[in-house]
Write a protein that holds these residues in place. Structure first.
Motif, short mmCIF file in Angstrom:
data_model
loop_
_atom_site.label_atom_id
_atom_site.label_comp_id
_atom_site.label_asym_id
_atom_site.label_seq_id
_atom_site.Cartn_x
_atom_site.Cartn_y
_atom_site.Cartn_z
N PRO A 63 3.38 -7.11 6.01
CA PRO A 63 2.10 -6.61 5.52
C PRO A 63 1.68 -5.35 6.29
N LEU A 64 1.12 -4.39 5.58
CA LEU A 64 0.59 -3.21 6.25
C LEU A 64 -0.84 -3.49 6.72
N ASP A 65 -1.25 -2.79 7.77
CA ASP A 65 -2.58 -2.97 8.35
C ASP A 65 -3.65 -2.42 7.41
N LYS A 66 -4.51 -3.28 6.95
CA LYS A 66 -5.59 -2.89 6.02
C LYS A 66 -6.83 -2.38 6.76
N VAL A 72 0.47 4.04 7.36
CA VAL A 72 1.79 4.65 7.18
C VAL A 72 1.71 6.11 7.64
N ALA A 73 2.76 6.55 8.34
CA ALA A 73 2.82 7.94 8.79
C ALA A 73 4.21 8.50 8.54
N VAL A 74 4.26 9.78 8.21
CA VAL A 74 5.52 10.50 8.04
C VAL A 74 5.49 11.73 8.95
N THR A 75 6.67 12.31 9.20
CA THR A 75 6.75 13.53 10.00
C THR A 75 6.31 14.72 9.15
N GLU A 76 5.31 15.42 9.63
CA GLU A 76 4.79 16.61 8.94
C GLU A 76 5.87 17.70 8.90
N VAL A 77 5.88 18.45 7.83
CA VAL A 77 6.80 19.59 7.71
C VAL A 77 6.40 20.65 8.74
N VAL A 78 7.38 21.15 9.47
CA VAL A 78 7.11 22.18 10.47
C VAL A 78 6.62 23.43 9.76
N PRO A 79 5.51 24.03 10.23
CA PRO A 79 4.99 25.24 9.59
C PRO A 79 6.08 26.30 9.45
N GLY A 80 6.18 26.87 8.25
CA GLY A 80 7.16 27.89 7.96
C GLY A 80 8.47 27.35 7.39
N ILE A 95 5.78 1.75 -1.62
CA ILE A 95 4.60 1.21 -0.92
C ILE A 95 3.58 0.70 -1.93
N LYS A 96 3.36 1.45 -3.00
CA LYS A 96 2.40 1.03 -4.02
C LYS A 96 2.82 -0.30 -4.65
N GLU A 97 4.11 -0.48 -4.88
CA GLU A 97 4.60 -1.73 -5.47
C GLU A 97 4.26 -2.95 -4.61
N TYR A 98 4.35 -2.80 -3.31
CA TYR A 98 4.14 -3.94 -2.41
C TYR A 98 2.74 -4.01 -1.81
N GLU A 99 2.08 -2.86 -1.64
CA GLU A 99 0.81 -2.84 -0.90
C GLU A 99 -0.33 -2.15 -1.64
N GLY A 100 -0.08 -1.64 -2.84
CA GLY A 100 -1.12 -0.91 -3.55
C GLY A 100 -1.23 0.51 -3.02
N ASP A 101 -2.36 1.15 -3.31
CA ASP A 101 -2.57 2.52 -2.85
C ASP A 101 -2.90 2.50 -1.36
N VAL A 102 -2.08 3.16 -0.59
CA VAL A 102 -2.23 3.20 0.87
C VAL A 102 -2.18 4.65 1.31
N LYS A 103 -3.06 5.02 2.23
CA LYS A 103 -3.06 6.39 2.75
C LYS A 103 -1.84 6.59 3.65
N ILE A 104 -1.18 7.72 3.45
CA ILE A 104 -0.03 8.10 4.26
C ILE A 104 -0.42 9.34 5.06
N GLU A 105 -0.37 9.21 6.36
CA GLU A 105 -0.75 10.28 7.27
C GLU A 105 0.47 11.15 7.61
#
Length: 142
Positions: A63-66, A72-80, A95-105
């Protein structure tokens, strides 16, 4: 072997998922990620597997933390960098299939590494897509 458990989930990975508590984080890393250098507790090799299949297998049990803004976090694209991480769309669908709409940072590269060093575990995959690293924060089972 057990019934219904995806083959991509090794006994070690299942053990780690069960050991983790509310608020602990796990990194699913692409093939370019410095997993061995960042792992502080567990590094789990998932060679030959891609991040989406590992993500989907984990979310069947995890389960994801509600109670946080972005579990959820991903690696940001390096500027440029002109890369557009299309794999993120696949993550959103899974993620939506298992946890619904979740913010990804999106987290800056070196901040992501520092956060990964504090993670409970890092799962090292053979994912070739760039910017394919993802962190999941565990929630509670209800």
């Amino acid at each position: 072997m057990l019934k219904g458990v995806p083959a991509v989930l090794s006994p070690q990975l299942m053990m780690v998922l069960m050991e983790m508590g509310h608020g602990d984080e796990i990194v699913i890393a692409d093939g370019n990620f410095p997993a061995a250098a960042c792992a502080s507790k567990y590094i789990i090799r998932c060679d030959g597997n891609k991040v989406p299949e590992v993500l989907e297998a984990i979310l069947k049990f995890f389960p994801l933390d509600k109670y946080v803004k972005a579990p959820v976090a991903v690696t940001e694209v390096v500027p440029g960098d002109p890369v557009k991480p299309i794999i993120w769309e696949e993550y959103k669908k899974i993620i939506k299939e298992y946890e619904g709409d979740v913010k990804i940072e999106e987290v800056e590269r070196f901040s992501f590494y520092e956060r990964a060093k504090k993670a409970y575990a890092i799962v090292a995959t053979s994912e070739e897509a760039l910017y394919a690293n993802i962190i999941l924060k565990k929630g509670v089972v209800k």
